[in-house]
Design an enzyme around this catalytic site. Structure first.
Site, PDB file in Angstrom:
ATOM      1  N   LYS A 272       0.884  -1.170  -0.024  1.00 51.07           N
ATOM      2  CA  LYS A 272      -0.109   0.005   0.089  1.00 51.07           C
ATOM      3  C   LYS A 272       0.871   1.242  -0.147  1.00 51.07           C
ATOM      4  CE  LYS A 272      -3.617  -2.535   2.017  1.00 51.07           C
ATOM      5  NZ  LYS A 272      -4.546  -2.954   3.098  1.00 51.07           N
TER       6      LYS A 272
ATOM      7  N   ASP B 107     -11.221   2.566   3.769  1.00 49.38           N
ATOM      8  CA  ASP B 107     -11.572   1.266   3.350  1.00 49.38           C
ATOM      9  C   ASP B 107     -13.194   1.177   3.219  1.00 49.38           C
ATOM     10  OD1 ASP B 107      -9.562  -0.790   3.278  1.00 49.38           O
ATOM     11  OD2 ASP B 107      -9.305  -0.729   5.503  1.00 49.38           O
TER      12      ASP B 107
ATOM     13  N   GLN C 116      -4.778  -1.581   9.265  1.00 48.13           N
ATOM     14  CA  GLN C 116      -4.461  -2.951   8.733  1.00 48.13           C
ATOM     15  C   GLN C 116      -5.424  -4.016   9.649  1.00 48.13           C
ATOM     16  OE1 GLN C 116      -3.094  -3.602   5.693  1.00 48.13           O
ATOM     17  NE2 GLN C 116      -3.948  -5.685   6.150  1.00 48.13           N
TER      18      GLN C 116
END
Ligand code: NAD
Length: 285
Positions: A53, A120, A97
Protein backbone atom coordinates in the site's frame (compact mmCIF):
# COMPACT_ATOMS: atom_id res chain seq x y z
CA UNK A 1 -11.40 -21.32 -23.31
CA UNK A 2 -11.81 -18.27 -21.05
CA UNK A 3 -10.00 -14.99 -21.52
CA UNK A 4 -7.89 -14.08 -18.51
CA UNK A 5 -8.78 -10.78 -16.85
CA UNK A 6 -5.39 -9.21 -16.21
CA UNK A 7 -6.01 -7.47 -12.89
CA UNK A 8 -2.37 -6.52 -12.54
CA UNK A 9 -2.38 -4.60 -15.86
CA UNK A 10 -5.78 -3.00 -15.21
CA UNK A 11 -4.62 -1.91 -11.73
CA UNK A 12 -1.42 -0.43 -13.20
CA UNK A 13 -3.45 1.51 -15.78
CA UNK A 14 -5.74 2.84 -13.03
CA UNK A 15 -2.80 3.86 -10.82
CA UNK A 16 -1.18 5.60 -13.80
CA UNK A 17 -4.31 7.68 -14.40
CA UNK A 18 -4.59 8.41 -10.67
CA UNK A 19 -1.00 9.67 -10.77
CA UNK A 20 -2.01 12.17 -13.45
CA UNK A 21 -5.02 13.19 -11.33
CA UNK A 22 -2.82 13.59 -8.22
CA UNK A 23 -0.45 15.84 -10.20
CA UNK A 24 -3.40 17.96 -11.35
CA UNK A 25 -4.77 18.33 -7.82
CA UNK A 26 -1.47 19.16 -6.08
CA UNK A 27 -1.33 22.86 -7.08
CA UNK A 28 -5.07 23.29 -6.44
CA UNK A 29 -4.84 22.06 -2.85
CA UNK A 30 -1.27 23.16 -2.11
CA UNK A 31 -0.29 19.77 -0.69
CA UNK A 32 -0.45 16.15 -1.74
CA UNK A 33 -3.08 13.69 -0.51
CA UNK A 34 -2.01 11.92 2.68
CA UNK A 35 -2.75 8.35 3.80
CA UNK A 36 -1.86 6.97 7.23
CA UNK A 37 -1.65 3.20 7.50
CA UNK A 38 -1.89 1.82 11.04
CA UNK A 39 -0.22 -1.54 11.64
CA UNK A 40 -0.59 -3.41 14.93
CA UNK A 41 1.73 -6.34 15.64
CA UNK A 42 4.12 -8.20 13.43
CA UNK A 43 2.02 -10.52 11.25
CA UNK A 44 4.15 -11.11 8.10
CA UNK A 45 1.13 -11.09 5.74
CA UNK A 46 -0.17 -7.79 7.20
CA UNK A 47 3.31 -6.29 6.96
CA UNK A 48 3.59 -7.34 3.32
CA UNK A 49 0.12 -5.91 2.45
CA UNK A 50 1.07 -2.68 4.23
CA UNK A 51 4.32 -2.41 2.25
CA UNK A 52 2.33 -2.84 -0.98
CA UNK A 53 0.00 0.00 0.00
CA UNK A 54 2.83 2.39 0.86
CA UNK A 55 4.61 1.52 -2.40
CA UNK A 56 1.43 2.25 -4.38
CA UNK A 57 1.17 5.65 -2.64
CA UNK A 58 4.73 6.45 -3.78
CA UNK A 59 3.81 5.48 -7.37
CA UNK A 60 0.63 7.59 -7.46
CA UNK A 61 2.10 10.59 -5.65
CA UNK A 62 0.22 10.29 -2.36
CA UNK A 63 2.16 11.08 0.80
CA UNK A 64 1.93 8.33 3.37
CA UNK A 65 2.92 7.38 6.85
CA UNK A 66 3.12 4.00 8.57
CA UNK A 67 2.09 4.17 12.21
CA UNK A 68 3.22 1.00 13.98
CA UNK A 69 2.17 -0.40 17.35
CA UNK A 70 3.29 -3.55 19.14
CA UNK A 71 0.62 -6.27 19.46
CA UNK A 72 0.52 -5.45 23.20
CA UNK A 73 -0.93 -1.96 22.51
CA UNK A 74 -4.10 -1.34 24.51
CA UNK A 75 -7.42 -0.69 22.79
CA UNK A 76 -7.58 2.69 24.51
CA UNK A 77 -4.16 3.74 23.21
CA UNK A 78 -5.08 2.70 19.66
CA UNK A 79 -8.41 4.56 19.80
CA UNK A 80 -6.61 7.69 21.05
CA UNK A 81 -4.17 7.47 18.12
CA UNK A 82 -7.10 7.24 15.70
CA UNK A 83 -8.71 10.27 17.36
CA UNK A 84 -5.48 12.22 16.79
CA UNK A 85 -5.45 11.18 13.12
CA UNK A 86 -9.11 12.23 12.79
CA UNK A 87 -8.18 15.68 14.08
CA UNK A 88 -5.00 16.03 11.99
CA UNK A 89 -6.02 18.23 9.09
CA UNK A 90 -3.28 17.01 6.75
CA UNK A 91 -4.46 13.35 6.99
CA UNK A 92 -7.01 12.50 4.28
CA UNK A 93 -7.23 8.75 4.77
CA UNK A 94 -6.85 6.36 7.71
CA UNK A 95 -6.46 2.65 7.12
CA UNK A 96 -6.13 0.23 10.03
CA UNK A 97 -4.64 -3.00 8.72
CA UNK A 98 -6.75 -5.99 9.78
CA UNK A 99 -6.74 -8.41 11.54
CA UNK A 100 -6.16 -6.85 14.96
CA UNK A 101 -5.04 -8.72 18.10
CA UNK A 102 -7.91 -10.46 19.93
CA UNK A 103 -7.95 -8.00 22.88
CA UNK A 104 -8.85 -5.10 20.55
CA UNK A 105 -12.41 -4.70 19.26
CA UNK A 106 -12.28 -4.43 15.46
CA UNK A 107 -15.71 -2.80 15.46
CA UNK A 108 -14.72 -0.11 17.99
CA UNK A 109 -11.65 0.71 15.90
CA UNK A 110 -13.64 0.90 12.65
CA UNK A 111 -16.32 3.03 14.34
CA UNK A 112 -13.63 5.42 15.64
CA UNK A 113 -12.35 6.40 12.18
CA UNK A 114 -14.20 9.49 10.97
CA UNK A 115 -16.36 8.76 7.96
CA UNK A 116 -14.63 11.36 5.77
CA UNK A 117 -11.26 9.59 6.21
CA UNK A 118 -12.57 6.00 6.04
CA UNK A 119 -10.67 4.92 2.89
CA UNK A 120 -11.59 1.26 3.51
CA UNK A 121 -15.31 2.08 3.46
CA UNK A 122 -15.92 -0.09 6.54
CA UNK A 123 -17.48 2.57 8.82
CA UNK A 124 -21.17 1.78 9.50
CA UNK A 125 -22.18 5.15 8.02
CA UNK A 126 -20.41 4.34 4.75
CA UNK A 127 -21.83 0.79 4.82
CA UNK A 128 -25.35 2.17 5.35
CA UNK A 129 -24.96 4.74 2.61
CA UNK A 130 -23.74 2.04 0.21
CA UNK A 131 -26.80 0.00 1.12
CA UNK A 132 -29.08 2.92 0.28
CA UNK A 133 -27.21 3.69 -2.94
CA UNK A 134 -26.08 7.12 -1.66
CA UNK A 135 -22.75 8.76 -2.37
CA UNK A 136 -20.15 7.06 -0.15
CA UNK A 137 -16.68 5.54 0.02
CA UNK A 138 -17.12 1.96 -1.28
CA UNK A 139 -14.86 -0.75 0.12
CA UNK A 140 -11.78 -1.35 -2.03
CA UNK A 141 -12.05 -5.04 -2.95
CA UNK A 142 -15.73 -4.94 -4.04
CA UNK A 143 -15.10 -1.73 -6.00
CA UNK A 144 -12.12 -3.40 -7.71
CA UNK A 145 -14.24 -6.47 -8.54
CA UNK A 146 -16.82 -4.28 -10.29
CA UNK A 147 -14.06 -2.60 -12.32
CA UNK A 148 -12.81 -6.06 -13.40
CA UNK A 149 -16.32 -7.12 -14.44
CA UNK A 150 -16.78 -3.86 -16.36
CA UNK A 151 -13.42 -4.37 -18.09
CA UNK A 152 -14.83 -7.46 -19.85
CA UNK A 153 -17.48 -5.39 -21.63
CA UNK A 154 -20.12 -7.90 -20.46
CA UNK A 155 -23.42 -6.14 -19.73
CA UNK A 156 -24.51 -6.63 -16.09
CA UNK A 157 -28.14 -5.53 -16.53
CA UNK A 158 -30.55 -8.41 -15.89
CA UNK A 159 -27.75 -10.96 -15.50
CA UNK A 160 -27.81 -13.54 -12.72
CA UNK A 161 -24.94 -12.80 -10.32
CA UNK A 162 -24.06 -15.35 -7.66
CA UNK A 163 -21.83 -14.27 -4.78
CA UNK A 164 -20.26 -17.09 -2.78
CA UNK A 165 -19.47 -15.72 0.70
CA UNK A 166 -21.15 -13.07 2.87
CA UNK A 167 -18.34 -11.35 4.78
CA UNK A 168 -18.64 -7.67 5.68
CA UNK A 169 -15.54 -6.77 3.68
CA UNK A 170 -16.22 -8.61 0.41
CA UNK A 171 -19.37 -10.75 0.06
CA UNK A 172 -22.02 -8.33 1.38
CA UNK A 173 -20.71 -5.12 -0.23
CA UNK A 174 -20.03 -6.71 -3.63
CA UNK A 175 -23.59 -8.07 -3.56
CA UNK A 176 -24.87 -4.51 -3.05
CA UNK A 177 -22.77 -3.21 -5.95
CA UNK A 178 -24.00 -6.01 -8.25
CA UNK A 179 -27.59 -5.16 -7.31
CA UNK A 180 -26.90 -1.50 -8.10
CA UNK A 181 -25.57 -2.70 -11.48
CA UNK A 182 -29.05 -4.24 -12.03
CA UNK A 183 -28.02 -7.87 -11.67
CA UNK A 184 -30.44 -10.43 -10.29
CA UNK A 185 -28.58 -11.44 -7.16
CA UNK A 186 -28.15 -14.68 -5.26
CA UNK A 187 -25.92 -14.70 -2.18
CA UNK A 188 -24.62 -18.00 -0.84
CA UNK A 189 -22.72 -18.82 2.37
CA UNK A 190 -21.54 -21.64 4.61
CA UNK A 191 -25.13 -22.81 5.29
CA UNK A 192 -26.18 -22.84 1.63
CA UNK A 193 -27.44 -26.21 0.41
CA UNK A 194 -26.59 -27.60 -3.00
CA UNK A 195 -24.10 -24.87 -3.87
CA UNK A 196 -23.34 -26.50 -7.25
CA UNK A 197 -26.82 -26.03 -8.64
CA UNK A 198 -26.79 -22.35 -7.59
CA UNK A 199 -23.34 -21.49 -8.97
CA UNK A 200 -24.35 -23.14 -12.26
CA UNK A 201 -27.06 -20.46 -12.64
CA UNK A 202 -24.54 -17.62 -12.55
CA UNK A 203 -23.78 -15.41 -15.53
CA UNK A 204 -21.41 -13.60 -13.15
CA UNK A 205 -19.84 -15.63 -10.35
CA UNK A 206 -17.90 -13.91 -7.54
CA UNK A 207 -16.24 -16.25 -5.06
CA UNK A 208 -14.91 -14.91 -1.72
CA UNK A 209 -14.56 -17.75 0.75
CA UNK A 210 -10.92 -18.66 1.45
CA UNK A 211 -11.21 -22.38 0.54
CA UNK A 212 -8.79 -23.26 -2.25
CA UNK A 213 -10.40 -25.06 -5.18
CA UNK A 214 -13.95 -24.86 -3.75
CA UNK A 215 -15.37 -24.04 -7.20
CA UNK A 216 -14.69 -26.60 -9.94
CA UNK A 217 -15.35 -26.26 -13.66
CA UNK A 218 -18.49 -28.40 -13.50
CA UNK A 219 -20.03 -25.86 -11.07
CA UNK A 220 -19.79 -23.06 -13.64
CA UNK A 221 -22.17 -22.24 -16.49
CA UNK A 222 -20.73 -22.04 -20.00
CA UNK A 223 -19.79 -18.44 -20.78
CA UNK A 224 -19.86 -17.17 -17.17
CA UNK A 225 -17.63 -14.36 -15.92
CA UNK A 226 -15.74 -15.74 -12.91
CA UNK A 227 -14.07 -13.52 -10.32
CA UNK A 228 -11.91 -15.34 -7.79
CA UNK A 229 -11.34 -13.25 -4.67
CA UNK A 230 -9.85 -16.01 -2.51
CA UNK A 231 -6.18 -15.97 -1.57
CA UNK A 232 -4.78 -18.83 0.49
CA UNK A 233 -1.15 -19.79 0.92
CA UNK A 234 -1.11 -23.58 0.57
CA UNK A 235 1.35 -26.31 1.50
CA UNK A 236 3.12 -25.93 -1.86
CA UNK A 237 4.10 -22.43 -0.67
CA UNK A 238 2.04 -20.81 -3.46
CA UNK A 239 -1.02 -18.58 -3.39
CA UNK A 240 -4.24 -20.26 -4.52
CA UNK A 241 -7.72 -18.94 -5.20
CA UNK A 242 -11.11 -20.42 -4.34
CA UNK A 243 -11.63 -21.44 -7.98
CA UNK A 244 -9.96 -24.38 -9.67
CA UNK A 245 -8.50 -22.36 -12.53
CA UNK A 246 -7.80 -25.09 -15.10
CA UNK A 247 -11.23 -26.76 -15.11
CA UNK A 248 -13.16 -23.48 -14.73
CA UNK A 249 -11.30 -21.73 -17.56
CA UNK A 250 -12.73 -24.38 -19.93
CA UNK A 251 -16.29 -23.21 -19.21
CA UNK A 252 -15.99 -19.52 -18.34
CA UNK A 253 -15.82 -16.68 -20.86
CA UNK A 254 -13.64 -14.56 -18.56
CA UNK A 255 -11.73 -15.51 -15.41
CA UNK A 256 -9.38 -13.78 -12.97
CA UNK A 257 -6.11 -15.48 -12.03
CA UNK A 258 -4.73 -15.77 -8.49
CA UNK A 259 -2.42 -14.02 -7.96
CA UNK A 260 -2.74 -11.12 -10.40
CA UNK A 261 -6.53 -10.73 -10.45
CA UNK A 262 -8.46 -9.08 -7.63
CA UNK A 263 -5.47 -8.47 -5.31
CA UNK A 264 -3.80 -5.63 -7.28
CA UNK A 265 -7.22 -4.01 -7.83
CA UNK A 266 -7.78 -3.72 -4.07
CA UNK A 267 -4.67 -1.56 -3.75
CA UNK A 268 -5.54 0.52 -6.84
CA UNK A 269 -9.01 1.20 -5.35
CA UNK A 270 -7.41 2.20 -2.04
CA UNK A 271 -5.48 4.84 -3.98
CA UNK A 272 -8.71 5.95 -5.70
CA UNK A 273 -10.53 6.16 -2.35
CA UNK A 274 -7.69 8.18 -0.79
CA UNK A 275 -7.83 10.71 -3.63
CA UNK A 276 -11.64 10.78 -3.32
CA UNK A 277 -11.42 11.62 0.41
CA UNK A 278 -8.73 14.25 -0.31
CA UNK A 279 -10.90 15.89 -2.97
CA UNK A 280 -14.03 15.87 -0.82
CA UNK A 281 -12.17 17.24 2.21
CA UNK A 282 -10.89 20.07 0.01
CA UNK A 283 -14.27 20.70 -1.64
CA UNK A 284 -13.08 19.63 -5.08
CA UNK A 285 -15.94 17.79 -6.78
P1 NAD B 1 -14.43 -14.53 5.66
O1 NAD B 1 -13.78 -15.71 6.30
O2 NAD B 1 -14.73 -13.32 6.44
O3 NAD B 1 -15.79 -15.02 4.97
C1 NAD B 1 -15.87 -16.21 4.25
C2 NAD B 1 -17.30 -16.42 3.79
O4 NAD B 1 -17.36 -17.65 3.08
C3 NAD B 1 -18.32 -16.50 4.92
O5 NAD B 1 -19.34 -15.59 4.65
C4 NAD B 1 -18.84 -17.95 4.86
O6 NAD B 1 -20.22 -18.01 5.14
C5 NAD B 1 -18.56 -18.32 3.43
N1 NAD B 1 -18.35 -19.77 3.23
C6 NAD B 1 -17.57 -20.60 3.95
N2 NAD B 1 -17.65 -21.84 3.46
C7 NAD B 1 -18.51 -21.81 2.42
C8 NAD B 1 -19.01 -22.78 1.51
N3 NAD B 1 -18.61 -24.03 1.54
N4 NAD B 1 -19.87 -22.37 0.57
C9 NAD B 1 -20.28 -21.08 0.48
N5 NAD B 1 -19.83 -20.11 1.32
C10 NAD B 1 -18.96 -20.48 2.28
O7 NAD B 1 -13.51 -14.20 4.40
P2 NAD B 1 -13.30 -12.85 3.54
O8 NAD B 1 -12.65 -11.83 4.36
O9 NAD B 1 -14.54 -12.52 2.79
O10 NAD B 1 -12.23 -13.39 2.48
C11 NAD B 1 -12.52 -14.46 1.61
C12 NAD B 1 -11.28 -14.78 0.79
O11 NAD B 1 -10.96 -13.63 0.01
C13 NAD B 1 -10.03 -15.08 1.61
O12 NAD B 1 -9.25 -16.03 0.92
C14 NAD B 1 -9.31 -13.75 1.66
O13 NAD B 1 -7.91 -13.91 1.83
C15 NAD B 1 -9.62 -13.22 0.30
N6 NAD B 1 -9.58 -11.75 0.19
C16 NAD B 1 -8.88 -11.26 -0.85
C17 NAD B 1 -8.82 -9.89 -1.02
C18 NAD B 1 -8.06 -9.34 -2.19
O14 NAD B 1 -7.74 -8.19 -2.20
N7 NAD B 1 -7.78 -10.16 -3.19
C19 NAD B 1 -9.46 -9.03 -0.13
C20 NAD B 1 -10.19 -9.59 0.92
C21 NAD B 1 -10.25 -10.96 1.06
Amino acid sequence: MAQIIDGKQIATDIKTSLKVEAERLFPLVGRRAFLTVVLVGDDPASRSYTRGKIKACEFVGIDSDLLEFPSSVSEEELLKAIERLNEDDKVDGILVQLPLPAHISKQKVIDAICREKDVDGFHPLNVGRLDQGYDCISPCTPKGIMRLINSTGVETEGKIAVVVGRSNIVGKPVAKLLLQANCTLIQTHSHTRDLDSITRMADILVVAVGKPGLIKGNMVKKGAVVIDVGISRCEDGLLHGDVDFESTAENASFITPVPGGVGPMTIAMLMANTLECYKKRNNIL
